[in-house]
Design a protein around this motif. Structure first.
Motif, short mmCIF file in Angstrom:
data_model
loop_
_atom_site.label_atom_id
_atom_site.label_comp_id
_atom_site.label_asym_id
_atom_site.label_seq_id
_atom_site.Cartn_x
_atom_site.Cartn_y
_atom_site.Cartn_z
N ASN A 111 0.83 -1.21 0.00
CA ASN A 111 0.00 0.00 0.00
C ASN A 111 0.86 1.26 0.00
O ASN A 111 0.57 2.22 -0.70
CB ASN A 111 -0.94 0.01 1.20
CG ASN A 111 -2.09 -0.97 1.03
OD1 ASN A 111 -2.44 -1.33 -0.09
ND2 ASN A 111 -2.65 -1.41 2.13
N ALA A 112 1.93 1.24 0.78
CA ALA A 112 2.83 2.40 0.82
C ALA A 112 3.50 2.62 -0.53
O ALA A 112 3.60 3.75 -1.01
CB ALA A 112 3.88 2.22 1.91
N SER A 114 2.36 1.68 -3.44
CA SER A 114 1.33 2.11 -4.38
C SER A 114 1.03 3.60 -4.21
O SER A 114 0.89 4.33 -5.19
CB SER A 114 0.06 1.29 -4.16
OG SER A 114 -0.97 1.72 -4.99
N GLN A 115 0.95 4.06 -2.96
CA GLN A 115 0.70 5.48 -2.71
C GLN A 115 1.86 6.32 -3.21
O GLN A 115 1.66 7.39 -3.79
CB GLN A 115 0.48 5.73 -1.22
CG GLN A 115 -0.86 5.24 -0.74
CD GLN A 115 -1.05 5.48 0.75
OE1 GLN A 115 -0.08 5.66 1.49
NE2 GLN A 115 -2.30 5.48 1.19
N THR A 116 3.08 5.86 -3.01
CA THR A 116 4.27 6.59 -3.49
C THR A 116 4.24 6.71 -5.01
O THR A 116 4.52 7.78 -5.56
CB THR A 116 5.56 5.87 -3.03
OG1 THR A 116 5.53 5.80 -1.61
CG2 THR A 116 6.79 6.60 -3.50
N GLU A 117 3.88 5.63 -5.69
CA GLU A 117 3.78 5.65 -7.15
C GLU A 117 2.72 6.64 -7.62
O GLU A 117 2.91 7.37 -8.59
CB GLU A 117 3.50 4.26 -7.69
CG GLU A 117 4.67 3.32 -7.56
CD GLU A 117 4.31 1.89 -7.95
OE1 GLU A 117 3.20 1.67 -8.49
OE2 GLU A 117 5.15 1.00 -7.71
N ARG A 118 1.57 6.66 -6.95
CA ARG A 118 0.48 7.58 -7.35
C ARG A 118 0.90 9.03 -7.15
O ARG A 118 0.61 9.89 -7.97
CB ARG A 118 -0.78 7.27 -6.54
CG ARG A 118 -1.56 6.09 -7.07
CD ARG A 118 -2.85 5.98 -6.36
NE ARG A 118 -2.54 5.65 -4.97
CZ ARG A 118 -3.12 4.71 -4.28
NH1 ARG A 118 -4.09 4.03 -4.79
NH2 ARG A 118 -2.75 4.46 -3.04
N ILE A 119 1.60 9.29 -6.04
CA ILE A 119 2.06 10.66 -5.77
C ILE A 119 3.09 11.07 -6.82
O ILE A 119 3.03 12.18 -7.36
CB ILE A 119 2.66 10.77 -4.34
CG1 ILE A 119 1.52 10.61 -3.32
CG2 ILE A 119 3.38 12.07 -4.14
CD1 ILE A 119 2.00 10.44 -1.90
#
Length: 123
Positions: A111-112, A114-119
């Protein structure tokens, strides 16, 4: 196999002919379980069981699990419930806690990431 308190357990009187059913229809995998033909006591500890006896009993239960055609389904059931006692799918309760902790860490890390990639993609 023990069932959660809200799931009644039915066990035949003769251990060698053990039959386990759940009212919620846990799925057809349990009908194929090798442990249905083995002694229930092998998979669950008696109260105040000495450590050496517990380790020996758990090893014997794991040997039964190793030859079971539905071991993976049983293990996943025990992890998803989660079953707090006994040997399920070749894992003790302590081993299942380790697997669950690893899954939680993996999920957190995924999840972390994935969030880093989206940001990064948005920025």
């Amino acid at each position: 196999m023990l069932q959660p308190p809200h799931q009644p357990l039915q066990v035949a009187a003769v251990p060698s002919q053990r039959v386990v059913t759940r009212e919620d229809g846990a799925g057809p995998w349990h009908a194929e379980a090798v442990c249905r033909r083995d002694e229930a006591g092998l998979f669950f500890a008696p109260s105040k069981e000495p450590t050496a006896a517990r380790l020996s009993r758990e090893e014997a239960a794991k040997q039964v699990c190793a030859r079971c055609p539905v071991m993976a389904q049983c293990q996943e059931h025990a992890l998803m419930q989660p079953e707090p006692y006994g040997v399920w799918g070749g894992l003790t309760a302590a081993e299942r806690r380790v697997v669950l902790a690893r899954r939680r860490r993996r999920d957190i890390e995924l999840n972390a990431a994935s969030q880093t990639e989206r940001i990064a993609a948005a920025g």
